[in-house]
Every structure is written in C-alpha cells, then in structure tokens.
Design an enzyme around this catalytic site. Structure first.
Site, PDB file in Angstrom:
ATOM      1  N   ASP A   1       0.930  -1.172   0.242  1.00  0.00           N
ATOM      2  CA  ASP A   1      -0.055   0.079   0.118  1.00  0.00           C
ATOM      3  C   ASP A   1       0.982   1.197   0.147  1.00  0.00           C
ATOM      4  O   ASP A   1       2.202   1.177   0.462  1.00  0.00           O
ATOM      5  CB  ASP A   1      -1.063   0.083   1.187  1.00  0.00           C
ATOM      6  N   SER A   2       0.249   2.444  -0.244  1.00  0.00           N
ATOM      7  CA  SER A   2       0.988   3.518  -0.080  1.00  0.00           C
ATOM      8  C   SER A   2       1.400   3.898   1.296  1.00  0.00           C
ATOM      9  O   SER A   2       2.557   4.701   1.473  1.00  0.00           O
ATOM     10  CB  SER A   2       0.199   4.692  -0.832  1.00  0.00           C
TER      11      SER A   2
ATOM     12  N   CYS B   1      -4.243  -0.996  -2.124  1.00  0.00           N
ATOM     13  CA  CYS B   1      -4.244   0.391  -2.343  1.00  0.00           C
ATOM     14  C   CYS B   1      -5.431   0.622  -3.573  1.00  0.00           C
ATOM     15  O   CYS B   1      -5.110   0.165  -4.591  1.00  0.00           O
ATOM     16  CB  CYS B   1      -2.957   0.927  -2.736  1.00  0.00           C
TER      17      CYS B   1
ATOM     18  N   GLU C   1      -5.965   8.551  10.919  1.00  0.00           N
ATOM     19  CA  GLU C   1      -4.466   8.625  11.183  1.00  0.00           C
ATOM     20  C   GLU C   1      -4.388   9.280  12.501  1.00  0.00           C
ATOM     21  O   GLU C   1      -3.308   8.973  13.312  1.00  0.00           O
ATOM     22  CB  GLU C   1      -3.695   9.092  10.063  1.00  0.00           C
TER      23      GLU C   1
ATOM     24  N   CYS D   1     -11.628   2.590   0.329  1.00  0.00           N
ATOM     25  CA  CYS D   1     -10.308   3.088   0.946  1.00  0.00           C
ATOM     26  C   CYS D   1      -9.894   2.169   2.120  1.00  0.00           C
ATOM     27  O   CYS D   1     -10.688   1.862   2.890  1.00  0.00           O
ATOM     28  CB  CYS D   1     -10.060   4.384   1.360  1.00  0.00           C
TER      29      CYS D   1
ATOM     30  N   HIS E   1      -8.348   2.471   4.636  1.00  0.00           N
ATOM     31  CA  HIS E   1      -8.173   3.132   6.097  1.00  0.00           C
ATOM     32  C   HIS E   1      -9.822   3.118   6.653  1.00  0.00           C
ATOM     33  O   HIS E   1      -9.862   3.028   7.806  1.00  0.00           O
ATOM     34  CB  HIS E   1      -7.953   4.607   5.941  1.00  0.00           C
TER      35      HIS E   1
END
Length: 267
Positions: free
Chosen positions: A10-11, A73, A152, A184, A186
């Site tokens: 993933d990024s 991702c 985050e 996504c 996240h």
C-alpha cells in the site's frame, strides 16, 4: 511455493487492515507487507506516477520471493493493476473486484454509494466495474479526502469526524443508496461510527474483508495455500520509518508489529 510468503503493499499503513483480515482468515500464511510511507499519498499523484510507484513496489516484493501479491491500495489498483498483471507472472490481486463482487452479491442492490480518495473516485474504476457487472445500477461516487487524516489522528470517536462523515454521507443517503462501498483501506476502522450514522438498511462493503476472502479463493484455486498446521509470521517493511508510523501500525493491526524494516525501492 506454498510456504512462500504473501506480498501485500500500500502507499502507507492503511493496507494493514487487509493484512489483519488476511491473518484472521488465513492464519497459516506468512505475510510480507510493504508500505511506501516515504511517497504517500498515492491518491493525489498522476496516473503515470502511481503506475511507476506500484511497479517498484511489486519488484521489491518479487525480489523477496512472494508467491502472490495483493495491491492493498485502491488508487494503485485502479491505475496500475492491468499493467502489473501483464508484466509479471506472479499472481497479482487488487481490492476493487472483490469489493464489487461483494456489493453485487445481493440481487436487490440497486443504488450504490462509494466513498474513497479523490484519485480513486476520479479513476471511475469502481463505477466502471459495477456498471459492467450489472446494468441499471444507480452509482454515486463521493470523494472523502478528510477521512484518512482523521483515522491516522485516531479521531475515530471525535465529534469532528462524525461531522465530516455526515457531510460526506448525507448526500448519498438523500439519494437513497442501499449499499455503501468503503473504497479505501483506512475506512474499515470507521465502521462502528458509520453504522451509527447510516440508516440500518444500508449495507456496508469494505475492501479489507472482501479482499481477504477473494485471496483465499484464488490461493485455493491456484493450489498455493500454506500448510494449515502452522502459525504465519508477519514481516513489515516501510520506505520511511518514524514513531508516528509505528504507532499507526500498532493501531491498524491491533497488536505489536514487532520489528519494522526500512525498504529501499528502485535499487
């Protein structure tokens, strides 16, 4: 090959939600994770740059001897997956197709909302994949760029996060969506808050659990499943190491990540 690790990249560290789902579903598999934390986010980069970065990520994992690769991702899946599959013999899976399959598993699905980074929404990858699989769908894409930084910051229960989510979700709810795709990696961390904010009849589809299920199916089909009588190990590589990334890694995995190694790409 069965005892070789799975490669997941993933990024950043958001793809660790996929790692967590894979470990829960396939506990015998060794996993080698690469987070390109030095160059995140991919969502704001050009398609050409994303393809270049994804290619370097794949080359790093192949050099480590992985048996299959998951592009955890959404942006990289949208822009780079076809090129990667054409170039490399190693099986490479993305997160879009499993999510689309899960969203359409219910024949009653008619109105689909998608929340994602700007890059993923702009790529129209989800919209295109959904429309190809079922005609007559009404699809609404909503870029939600503020959600990743809120996750985050660990502001999951913060009033500001609820307010931002409502701003993104209300237009979709007003359009009568019956399914919401969390496009996504996240976003699975936000599921408890999303369930609280959405009408109870809106179905949530996240890209972590659906990807893990698809991976299990593909490994079974290719006869690449690890021996079930063992406990898999996790090896983490990040292109930029910091205390912040270590904290995030622990939060996404919900356990200590152990030693994190620094990865050098394009060497």
């Amino acid at each position: 090959m069965n005892s070789a690790p799975l490669g997941i990249f993933d990024s950043g560290v958001g793809g660790l939600t996929v790692v967590k789902a894979v470990q829960e579903l396939l506990p015998a598999e060794d996993v080698l994770y690469l987070g390109d934390t030095a160059r995140l986010p991919y969502g704001s980069k050009s398609p050409e740059t994303i393809r270049q970065f994804a290619d370097e990520d794949v080359r790093f994992l192949i050099a480590k001897g992985v048996k299959a690769i998951v592009v955890a991702c959404n942006t990289a899946t949208a822009h780079a997956l076809p090129q990667l599959r054409e170039k490399y013999r190693t099986p490479i899976l993305g997160v879009i197709e499993p999510g689309v399959t899960a969203a359409l598993a219910d024949p009653a699905t008619e109105r689909v909302g998608i929340i994602a980074t700007r890059g993923t929404i702009r790529s129209h990858a989800y919209q295109h994949a959904l429309a190809l699989r079922r005609t007559g769908l009404i699809i609404h894409g909503q870029a939600a760029p503020l959600l990743v930084p809120l996750v985050e910051e660990n502001w999951i229960e913060h009033p500001a996060t609820r307010q931002v989510l409502k701003a993104y979700l209300d237009p979709l709810v007003d359009k009568g969506i019956d399914t919401l795709m969390l496009a996504c990696t996240h976003y699975p961390i936000l599921i408890p808050v999303l369930k609280d904010l959405l009408p109870p009849d809106v179905r949530l589809v996240d890209s972590a659990t659906t990807c893990a299920e698809h991976l299990k199916h593909e490994l079974t089909r290719l006869d690449l499943l690890a021996d079930g009588d063992r406990e898999g190990k996790l090896e983490l590589h990040l292109t930029d190491l910091s205390e912040e990334f270590e904290t995030l890694t622990r939060r996404f995995l919900k356990k200590s990540p152990g030693r994190i190694r620094r990865a050098v790409l394009g060497a």
